[in-house]
Design a protein around this motif. Structure first.
Motif, PDB file in Angstrom:
ATOM      1  N   ASP A 140     -40.735 -63.879  35.183  1.00 28.85           N
ATOM      2  CA  ASP A 140     -40.753 -64.927  35.966  1.00 28.85           C
ATOM      3  C   ASP A 140     -39.961 -64.300  36.998  1.00 28.85           C
ATOM      4  N   LEU A 141     -39.371 -63.651  37.117  1.00 29.86           N
ATOM      5  CA  LEU A 141     -38.850 -63.305  38.072  1.00 29.86           C
ATOM      6  C   LEU A 141     -39.894 -62.087  39.092  1.00 29.86           C
ATOM      7  N   LEU A 142     -40.507 -61.690  38.785  1.00 35.24           N
ATOM      8  CA  LEU A 142     -41.862 -60.655  38.555  1.00 35.24           C
ATOM      9  C   LEU A 142     -43.292 -60.901  39.662  1.00 35.24           C
ATOM     10  N   GLU A 143     -43.047 -62.103  38.553  1.00 34.55           N
ATOM     11  CA  GLU A 143     -44.352 -62.992  39.371  1.00 34.55           C
ATOM     12  C   GLU A 143     -43.374 -63.607  40.360  1.00 34.55           C
ATOM     13  N   GLU A 144     -43.195 -63.878  40.763  1.00 34.40           N
ATOM     14  CA  GLU A 144     -42.701 -64.709  41.806  1.00 34.40           C
ATOM     15  C   GLU A 144     -42.126 -63.708  42.644  1.00 34.40           C
ATOM     16  N   ALA A 145     -41.923 -62.264  42.893  1.00 28.72           N
ATOM     17  CA  ALA A 145     -41.485 -61.112  43.336  1.00 28.72           C
ATOM     18  C   ALA A 145     -43.017 -61.256  43.890  1.00 28.72           C
ATOM     19  N   LEU A 146     -44.159 -61.654  42.919  1.00 28.16           N
ATOM     20  CA  LEU A 146     -45.791 -60.465  43.028  1.00 28.16           C
ATOM     21  C   LEU A 146     -45.670 -61.527  44.165  1.00 28.16           C
ATOM     22  N   GLN A 147     -45.917 -63.138  43.788  1.00 30.49           N
ATOM     23  CA  GLN A 147     -46.734 -63.747  44.656  1.00 30.49           C
ATOM     24  C   GLN A 147     -46.170 -63.811  46.223  1.00 30.49           C
ATOM     25  N   ALA A 148     -44.929 -63.710  46.063  1.00 28.68           N
ATOM     26  CA  ALA A 148     -44.506 -63.237  47.161  1.00 28.68           C
ATOM     27  C   ALA A 148     -45.538 -62.454  48.348  1.00 28.68           C
ATOM     28  N   ASN A 149     -44.819 -61.312  47.617  1.00 31.92           N
ATOM     29  CA  ASN A 149     -45.649 -59.848  48.018  1.00 31.92           C
ATOM     30  C   ASN A 149     -47.109 -60.601  48.582  1.00 31.92           C
ATOM     31  N   GLU A 150     -48.099 -61.262  47.634  1.00 28.88           N
ATOM     32  CA  GLU A 150     -49.418 -61.630  47.895  1.00 28.88           C
ATOM     33  C   GLU A 150     -49.423 -61.882  48.873  1.00 28.88           C
ATOM     34  N   ALA A 151     -48.522 -62.967  49.306  1.00 28.18           N
ATOM     35  CA  ALA A 151     -48.119 -64.280  50.420  1.00 28.18           C
ATOM     36  C   ALA A 151     -47.669 -62.977  51.638  1.00 28.18           C
ATOM     37  N   ALA A 152     -47.034 -62.717  51.899  1.00 29.23           N
ATOM     38  CA  ALA A 152     -47.286 -61.384  52.856  1.00 29.23           C
ATOM     39  C   ALA A 152     -47.854 -60.738  53.413  1.00 29.23           C
ATOM     40  N   SER A 153     -48.791 -60.000  52.730  1.00 31.47           N
ATOM     41  CA  SER A 153     -49.112 -58.324  52.601  1.00 31.47           C
ATOM     42  C   SER A 153     -51.201 -58.936  52.263  1.00 31.47           C
ATOM     43  N   GLY A 154     -51.760 -60.188  51.427  1.00 31.79           N
ATOM     44  CA  GLY A 154     -52.386 -60.414  50.996  1.00 31.79           C
ATOM     45  C   GLY A 154     -52.372 -59.560  49.222  1.00 31.79           C
ATOM     46  N   PRO A 155     -54.148 -60.348  48.945  1.00 33.41           N
ATOM     47  CA  PRO A 155     -53.868 -59.903  47.213  1.00 33.41           C
ATOM     48  C   PRO A 155     -53.850 -57.826  47.873  1.00 33.41           C
ATOM     49  N   ILE A 156     -53.493 -58.191  46.436  1.00 29.25           N
ATOM     50  CA  ILE A 156     -53.813 -56.728  45.641  1.00 29.25           C
ATOM     51  C   ILE A 156     -55.334 -56.432  45.230  1.00 29.25           C
ATOM     52  N   PRO A 157     -55.241 -55.276  45.553  1.00 28.41           N
ATOM     53  CA  PRO A 157     -56.701 -54.388  45.460  1.00 28.41           C
ATOM     54  C   PRO A 157     -57.435 -54.948  44.074  1.00 28.41           C
ATOM     55  N   GLN A 158     -58.551 -55.125  44.102  1.00 32.95           N
ATOM     56  CA  GLN A 158     -59.254 -54.924  42.480  1.00 32.95           C
ATOM     57  C   GLN A 158     -58.656 -53.200  41.788  1.00 32.95           C
ATOM     58  N   SER A 159     -59.155 -52.623  41.987  1.00 26.87           N
ATOM     59  CA  SER A 159     -59.652 -50.976  41.528  1.00 26.87           C
ATOM     60  C   SER A 159     -57.513 -50.997  41.047  1.00 26.87           C
ATOM     61  N   LEU A 160     -56.561 -51.519  42.381  1.00 27.84           N
ATOM     62  CA  LEU A 160     -55.006 -51.499  41.333  1.00 27.84           C
ATOM     63  C   LEU A 160     -54.701 -52.084  40.722  1.00 27.84           C
ATOM     64  N   ARG A 161     -55.900 -53.197  40.431  1.00 26.98           N
ATOM     65  CA  ARG A 161     -55.203 -53.952  39.267  1.00 26.98           C
ATOM     66  C   ARG A 161     -55.609 -53.346  37.690  1.00 26.98           C
ATOM     67  N   ASP A 162     -57.314 -52.628  38.362  1.00 21.10           N
ATOM     68  CA  ASP A 162     -57.767 -52.214  37.734  1.00 21.10           C
ATOM     69  C   ASP A 162     -56.922 -50.928  36.127  1.00 21.10           C
ATOM     70  N   GLU A 163     -56.351 -50.265  38.089  1.00 17.09           N
ATOM     71  CA  GLU A 163     -55.602 -49.220  36.807  1.00 17.09           C
ATOM     72  C   GLU A 163     -54.163 -49.419  36.169  1.00 17.09           C
ATOM     73  N   ALA A 164     -53.581 -50.814  36.344  1.00 25.20           N
ATOM     74  CA  ALA A 164     -52.772 -51.082  35.527  1.00 25.20           C
ATOM     75  C   ALA A 164     -52.649 -51.552  34.621  1.00 25.20           C
ATOM     76  N   ALA A 165     -53.236 -52.470  34.719  1.00 23.53           N
ATOM     77  CA  ALA A 165     -54.486 -52.798  32.946  1.00 23.53           C
ATOM     78  C   ALA A 165     -54.982 -51.567  32.516  1.00 23.53           C
ATOM     79  N   GLU A 166     -55.900 -50.467  32.949  1.00 24.23           N
ATOM     80  CA  GLU A 166     -55.309 -49.242  32.487  1.00 24.23           C
ATOM     81  C   GLU A 166     -54.492 -48.994  31.713  1.00 24.23           C
ATOM     82  N   LEU A 167     -53.605 -48.604  32.806  1.00 26.76           N
ATOM     83  CA  LEU A 167     -52.109 -48.007  32.394  1.00 26.76           C
ATOM     84  C   LEU A 167     -51.880 -48.762  31.043  1.00 26.76           C
ATOM     85  N   PHE A 168     -51.962 -50.360  31.168  1.00 23.40           N
ATOM     86  CA  PHE A 168     -51.380 -50.866  29.796  1.00 23.40           C
ATOM     87  C   PHE A 168     -51.956 -51.083  28.676  1.00 23.40           C
ATOM     88  N   ARG A 169     -53.314 -50.653  28.948  1.00 21.61           N
ATOM     89  CA  ARG A 169     -53.492 -50.472  27.827  1.00 21.61           C
ATOM     90  C   ARG A 169     -53.718 -49.204  26.905  1.00 21.61           C
TER      91      ARG A 169
END
Length: 103
Positions: A54-83
Motif C-alpha cells: 500500500d505504501l509503495l502504491e502511494e509513493a508511486l502515485q505521488a511520484n506520477e503526480a509530481a513527475s508524470g506517468p511512468i513510460p510504457q517501456s519501463l513498465r514493460d521492462e519491469a513486468a518482464e523482470l518480474f516474469r
C-alpha cells in the motif's frame, strides 16, 4: 499496561490479540502451510507485506503526480523482470516458494 497502537510503526511493537474474520478456505490454506501454532505469525507477516505494498502504491502515485506517468517501456521492462524472477527454476522445486519466503 500496553502502549497505544499509534506509538508503533508497522512491523514493530509487541504482539496483541485481535479478532478477525477470514474466509474458511483461507484459514484452511494457512493451517496447511504453517499449522495452528504458526497461524498468527503468518497472518501478521501477510498484513505487514500488504502495508508495504500500500505504501509503495502511494509513493508511486505521488511520484506520477509530481513527475508524470511512468513510460510504457519501463513498465514493460519491469513486468518482464518480474516474469523471469517468478519463473526461476529454483522457485519451482518442491517447497521452493516457502523456502525463499522464509529465508
Amino acid at each position: 499496561m500496553s502502549m497505544p497502537e499509534r506509538d508503533f510503526s508497522p512491523g514493530d511493537g509487541p504482539a496483541a490479540k485481535v479478532s478477525v474474520s477470514l474466509r474458511t478456505g483461507n484459514i484452511r490454506a494457512v493451517r496447511e502451510r504453517v499449522g495452528a501454532r504458526g497461524f498468527s505469525a503468518y497472518v501478521d507477516a501477510a498484513v505487514e507485506r500488504q502495508i508495504e505494498r500500500d505504501l509503495l502504491e502511494e509513493a508511486l502515485q505521488a511520484n506520477e503526480a509530481a513527475s508524470g506517468p511512468i513510460p510504457q517501456s519501463l513498465r514493460d521492462e519491469a513486468a518482464e523482470l518480474f516474469r523471469r524472477v517468478k519463473s526461476a527454476p529454483e522457485l519451482h522445486e518442491e517447497d521452493g516458494w516457502r523456502v525463499h519466503e522464509a529465508g
